[in-house]
Write a protein that holds these residues in place. Structure first.
Motif, short mmCIF file in Angstrom:
data_model
loop_
_atom_site.label_atom_id
_atom_site.label_comp_id
_atom_site.label_asym_id
_atom_site.label_seq_id
_atom_site.Cartn_x
_atom_site.Cartn_y
_atom_site.Cartn_z
N PHE A 151 5.60 6.08 -35.61
CA PHE A 151 4.17 6.08 -35.88
C PHE A 151 3.39 6.82 -34.79
O PHE A 151 2.29 7.30 -35.02
CB PHE A 151 3.65 4.65 -36.03
CG PHE A 151 4.15 4.00 -37.29
CD1 PHE A 151 3.75 4.46 -38.54
CD2 PHE A 151 5.05 2.95 -37.24
CE1 PHE A 151 4.22 3.88 -39.71
CE2 PHE A 151 5.52 2.36 -38.39
CZ PHE A 151 5.11 2.83 -39.64
N THR A 152 3.97 6.91 -33.59
CA THR A 152 3.37 7.77 -32.57
C THR A 152 3.38 9.22 -33.04
O THR A 152 2.41 9.95 -32.88
CB THR A 152 4.15 7.65 -31.25
OG1 THR A 152 4.03 6.31 -30.75
CG2 THR A 152 3.61 8.62 -30.21
N PHE A 153 4.50 9.63 -33.65
CA PHE A 153 4.61 11.00 -34.14
C PHE A 153 3.74 11.27 -35.36
O PHE A 153 3.26 12.39 -35.54
CB PHE A 153 6.08 11.32 -34.50
CG PHE A 153 7.01 11.27 -33.32
CD1 PHE A 153 6.61 11.74 -32.09
CD2 PHE A 153 8.28 10.76 -33.45
CE1 PHE A 153 7.46 11.71 -30.99
CE2 PHE A 153 9.15 10.71 -32.38
CZ PHE A 153 8.74 11.19 -31.14
N HIS A 154 3.53 10.23 -36.20
CA HIS A 154 2.78 10.47 -37.43
C HIS A 154 1.35 9.95 -37.37
O HIS A 154 0.40 10.74 -37.40
CB HIS A 154 3.51 9.82 -38.62
CG HIS A 154 2.93 10.24 -39.94
ND1 HIS A 154 2.02 9.46 -40.63
CD2 HIS A 154 3.12 11.35 -40.68
CE1 HIS A 154 1.68 10.08 -41.74
NE2 HIS A 154 2.33 11.22 -41.81
N ARG A 155 1.18 8.66 -37.25
CA ARG A 155 -0.16 8.07 -37.28
C ARG A 155 -1.02 8.59 -36.12
O ARG A 155 -2.22 8.85 -36.30
CB ARG A 155 -0.04 6.55 -37.21
CG ARG A 155 -1.35 5.80 -37.37
CD ARG A 155 -1.09 4.30 -37.29
NE ARG A 155 -0.23 3.84 -38.38
CZ ARG A 155 0.43 2.69 -38.38
NH1 ARG A 155 0.36 1.89 -37.32
NH2 ARG A 155 1.17 2.33 -39.41
N HIS A 156 -0.42 8.74 -34.95
CA HIS A 156 -1.16 9.21 -33.77
C HIS A 156 -0.78 10.64 -33.41
O HIS A 156 -0.88 11.03 -32.25
CB HIS A 156 -0.90 8.27 -32.59
CG HIS A 156 -1.20 6.84 -32.88
ND1 HIS A 156 -2.49 6.36 -33.02
CD2 HIS A 156 -0.38 5.77 -33.10
CE1 HIS A 156 -2.45 5.07 -33.28
NE2 HIS A 156 -1.19 4.69 -33.34
N ILE A 208 -4.08 12.84 -29.80
CA ILE A 208 -2.64 12.92 -30.09
C ILE A 208 -1.89 12.42 -28.85
O ILE A 208 -1.95 13.06 -27.79
CB ILE A 208 -2.23 14.36 -30.45
CG1 ILE A 208 -2.96 14.82 -31.72
CG2 ILE A 208 -0.72 14.43 -30.66
CD1 ILE A 208 -2.71 16.27 -32.07
N TRP A 209 -1.21 11.32 -28.97
CA TRP A 209 -0.64 10.64 -27.81
C TRP A 209 0.38 11.50 -27.05
O TRP A 209 0.50 11.40 -25.83
CB TRP A 209 0.02 9.33 -28.24
CG TRP A 209 -0.96 8.28 -28.66
CD1 TRP A 209 -2.33 8.41 -28.74
CD2 TRP A 209 -0.67 6.94 -29.05
NE1 TRP A 209 -2.91 7.25 -29.16
CE2 TRP A 209 -1.92 6.31 -29.36
CE3 TRP A 209 0.49 6.21 -29.17
CZ2 TRP A 209 -2.01 5.00 -29.78
CZ3 TRP A 209 0.41 4.89 -29.60
CH2 TRP A 209 -0.82 4.29 -29.89
N VAL A 210 1.14 12.31 -27.77
CA VAL A 210 2.22 13.07 -27.12
C VAL A 210 1.88 14.56 -27.04
O VAL A 210 2.77 15.40 -26.98
CB VAL A 210 3.56 12.86 -27.87
CG1 VAL A 210 4.01 11.43 -27.78
CG2 VAL A 210 3.45 13.30 -29.33
#
Length: 445
Positions: free
Chosen positions: A64-69, A106-108
């Motif tokens: 979800f880090t990769f998609h939602r965020h 975007i977290w990453v």
């Protein structure tokens, strides 16, 4: 997950199955057609199950880090300004005035390896309208195709054990689950399978084409960019396969004896300088920094980032030196292949990992007792066996020594599993062939 996932998810399930139906004739033969749709459906439901696990059990996580965020933010920018979407897709890690409001959420964004996954997901989001389930199904389909083509490549080399190769490549539970969703592991394992497929087709089957070369370049780039340590293990092992295969063709025993140490030296020197080049691109992988990098990652996963993924394990003191790494190598390889043991299970998810590890141990013992030490040593010289086991043990060492957490390890180790099982299967195959040849020779006598 959102309401649109319940609408778009089934739609993309139908689309993917329709595409699979159309291409099945071109990528299957009569002998293996029965594995095609079962393997694909397992992948699709594995991707869905992964999302449900992270959403309802972990309450979040990498996918979800990769998609939602991540990718969903890029997808939303497409409707506001296509220029922003283009900037986010083509200029990773660089904050620009026009796209800053999106990039900062975007977290990453500043992690190039993770952002590679985000951009890949964003491409699929363009067609799935930002649906997690739809995009996860796309990831699963691409991963399935890579495994299917590698299965076909190996089954052409060893058609007599086609059924067992299918189990090794297509149906190992950990691979089906952890190698299907929106994760780095899905992308890197798919790239590894494509790279091995290219090697077999190009160098062994002699099927030379431009698309195979482009496929190899894209696969190698993906591995190098997302998980460089897989690249550093896989490429030397493929070179070892190529050299051992060509040395085996030399008829003159003297020339063969001279060629082996010479080519071995070339491989070692080449690998050394490759590590130097890689270290210049990524300081963590400089030769003098690798042992410290492994120590930091192992304890970080064990006690911080991976603390909720499962129980930690201890191999002994890892002090950031090469000496401590190699001292713990046997334990690291063992934990990646055969643990957790039944008495180490601490949560329901570890039960599945334990069953798989126990099955791996029993299968290893079966092959070992079936072939014996002498035959095992003879068959270890086979180029295919040499590649599969060299990669498996090298990867087991790399993941076992740098993880220190069973939950995380169950995901990180999946690239070694098909090759380890394939290596044992090929040993068993050659053993049966030798038995048959001896029996035939005796009957003729």
């Amino acid at each position: 997950m959102q309401f649109k996932d319940f609408l778009i998810g089934p739609l993309f399930l139908i689309i993917i199955l329709s595409i699979a139906w159309m291409i099945r004739r071109n990528v299957t033969q009569k002998e293996d057609r029965k594995y095609f749709f079962p393997a694909l459906l397992l992948r699709l439901f594995g991707a869905l199950g992964l999302g449900l696990l992270y959403d309802f059990y972990y309450g979040g996580g990498d996918t979800f880090t990769f998609h939602r965020h991540g990718s969903r933010i890029i997808w939303s920018s497409l409707f506001d300004d296509p220029v922003i979407w283009w900037q986010l897709m083509t200029q990773p890690g660089e904050y620009l005035p026009k796209s800053f409001e999106y990039a900062r959420n975007i977290w990453v964004f500043r992690d190039s390896a993770s952002y590679f996954v985000v951009r890949a997901a964003a491409l699929f989001d363009t067609f799935t309208f930002g649906s997690y389930v739809g995009t996860a199904f796309c990831f699963a389909f691409i991963a399935f195709l890579s495994h299917w083509m590698m299965y076909r490549a190996f089954s052409r080399l060893f058609p007599a054990i086609r059924r067992y190769i299918a189990y090794a490549v297509l149906f190992i539970p950990s691979i089906v689950f952890w190698g299907s969703g929106i994760l780095k592991d899905t992308i890197t394992l798919a790239a590894l399978c494509w790279l091995v497929y290219f090697f077999i087709e190009f160098f062994i089957q002699k099927r030379r084409s431009l698309w195979l070369i482009l496929l190899a370049i894209l696969s190698a780039y993906t591995l190098f960019y997302v998980k460089i340590y897989i690249f550093l293990i896989a490429v030397p092992c493929l070179l070892l396969w190529w050299t051992s295969r060509n040395i085996g063709k030399i008829k003159d025993p003297l020339i063969k004896a001279l060629a082996m140490p010479f080519i071995g030296s070339v491989l070692l020197v080449g690998s050394y300088y490759a590590m130097i080049i890689v270290g210049e691109q990524n300081k963590k992988y400089k030769l003098e920094n690798i042992a410290e990098t492994v120590q930091v990652q192992a304890y970080d996963i064990a006690f911080w980032t991976g603390r909720g993924a499962g129980s930690t394990y201890d191999l002994g003191e890892l002090d950031g030196t090469w000496e401590s790494m190699f001292r713990l190598a046997p334990q690291a390889i063992n934990v990646a292949l055969f643990r957790p043991y039944p008495w180490e299970v601490r949560n329901p998810l570890m039960v599945l990992s334990m069953i798989e590890s126990l099955g791996m141990m029993l299968f290893t013992l079966y092959i070992f007792t079936r072939t014996g030490i002498k035959e095992m040593i003879i068959n270890l010289k086979r180029p295919e066996v040499l590649f599969c086991l060299a990669f498996s043990f090298g990867f087991a060492f790399a993941t076992g020594i740098s993880t220190f957490n069973f939950g995380t390890l169950s995901r990180y180790r999946i690239p070694l599993l098909p090759f380890y099982v394939l290596g044992l299967l090929i040993i068993w195959y050659y053993q049966e062939v030798r038995k048959f040849d001896k029996k035939l020779a005796f009957m003729k006598y």
